[in-house]
Motif scaffolding. Structure first.
Motif, PDB file in Angstrom:
ATOM      1  N   SER A  11       1.006  -1.165  -0.236  1.00 30.99           N
ATOM      2  CA  SER A  11       0.139  -0.032   0.057  1.00 30.99           C
ATOM      3  C   SER A  11       1.203   0.977  -0.195  1.00 30.99           C
ATOM      4  N   SER A  16      -0.275   1.930  -4.073  1.00 31.30           N
ATOM      5  CA  SER A  16      -1.821   2.666  -3.490  1.00 31.30           C
ATOM      6  C   SER A  16      -1.750   3.640  -5.398  1.00 31.30           C
ATOM      7  N   ASP A  33      -2.061  -4.385   3.067  1.00 35.30           N
ATOM      8  CA  ASP A  33      -1.319  -3.553   3.211  1.00 35.30           C
ATOM      9  C   ASP A  33      -1.356  -4.180   4.992  1.00 35.30           C
ATOM     10  N   VAL A 107      -3.110   4.685   1.974  1.00 32.91           N
ATOM     11  CA  VAL A 107      -4.309   3.987   2.195  1.00 32.91           C
ATOM     12  C   VAL A 107      -6.066   4.894   1.963  1.00 32.91           C
TER      13      VAL A 107
END
Length: 213
Positions: A11, A16, A33, A107
């Protein structure tokens, strides 16, 4: 039957941004994550192009996760430090990053875009059945499984591949980097010394040397 999701492992900025772009293209995404690292990571800076890319992806880049700097100092083969504007190399200013805060922002951005985020997850096994990937790992002390039609591994250069565990990384660069903090700077016969401000105060010094072949 709904299509299986795409699993994105990692992540960080790459994972991302990839998850957000896949969502824009209409794919279902599960972002796995493993959590922010507990230890402080040194040398976390980026140029304006990285910041522009993250903002263009819709990724949060808040004032709490970075502050700007437009000047760095360096010495090459001499003890005299010379200041250079970031704009000398790129059109814009650079950023000093707080990776823990940036990680949380990344995140949150992926989650807001529609990704299903599995936090504090560690993938241990990935198997291809001929029709789908089956991931298995640990989350909060419990075993979990996930079926995915595609897997994106964005876990960083220090991590091994769970999809191809026998694969070996080949590093072609010959750069060696040492980053530490001192009250003074001493130059060597070769090498490049730099300093930059850190979040919370203080100066971060870096020594970059090209290793011989």
């Amino acid at each position: 039957m709904a299509a299986l999701p795409i699993a994105v492992l990692g992540s960080g900025p790459a994972g991302s941004a990839c998850a957000i772009e896949l969502l824009r293209l209409g794919h279902a995404v599960v972002l796995i994550d493993r959590g922010a690292e507990g230890k402080e990571r040194r040398g976390e800076t980026c140029g304006p192009r990285v910041e522009q890319m993250l903002l263009g992806q819709g990724t949060a880049f808040t004032a709490t996760c970075h502050h700007s700097f437009d000047l760095y100092s360096s010495a090459w083969g001499t003890s005299v430090m010379e200041g250079r504007q970031i704009a000398f190399w790129q059109a814009g200013v650079g950023s000093v990053l707080d990776r823990s805060t940036l990680h949380n922002d990344l995140v949150a951005s992926a989650c807001a875009a529609g990704a299903v985020v599995l936090s504090d997850c560690h993938v241990q096994v990935a198997q291809w059945t001929g029709r789908q990937w089956v991931l298995q790992g640990m989350q909060g002390g419990k075993t979990w499984k996930l079926a995915a039609r595609f897997v994106v591994e964005a876990t960083g250069r220090q991590s091994s591949s769970v999809c191809q565990p026998d694969a070996k990384r080949v590093f072609l660069d010959k750069l060696q980097c040492l980053v530490t903090e001192f009250a003074a700077v001493e130059d060597g016969p070769s090498g490049w010394l730099s300093n930059q401000p850190r979040l919370g105060g203080g100066i971060q010094l870096g020594c970059l040397q090209v290793a011989g072949y």
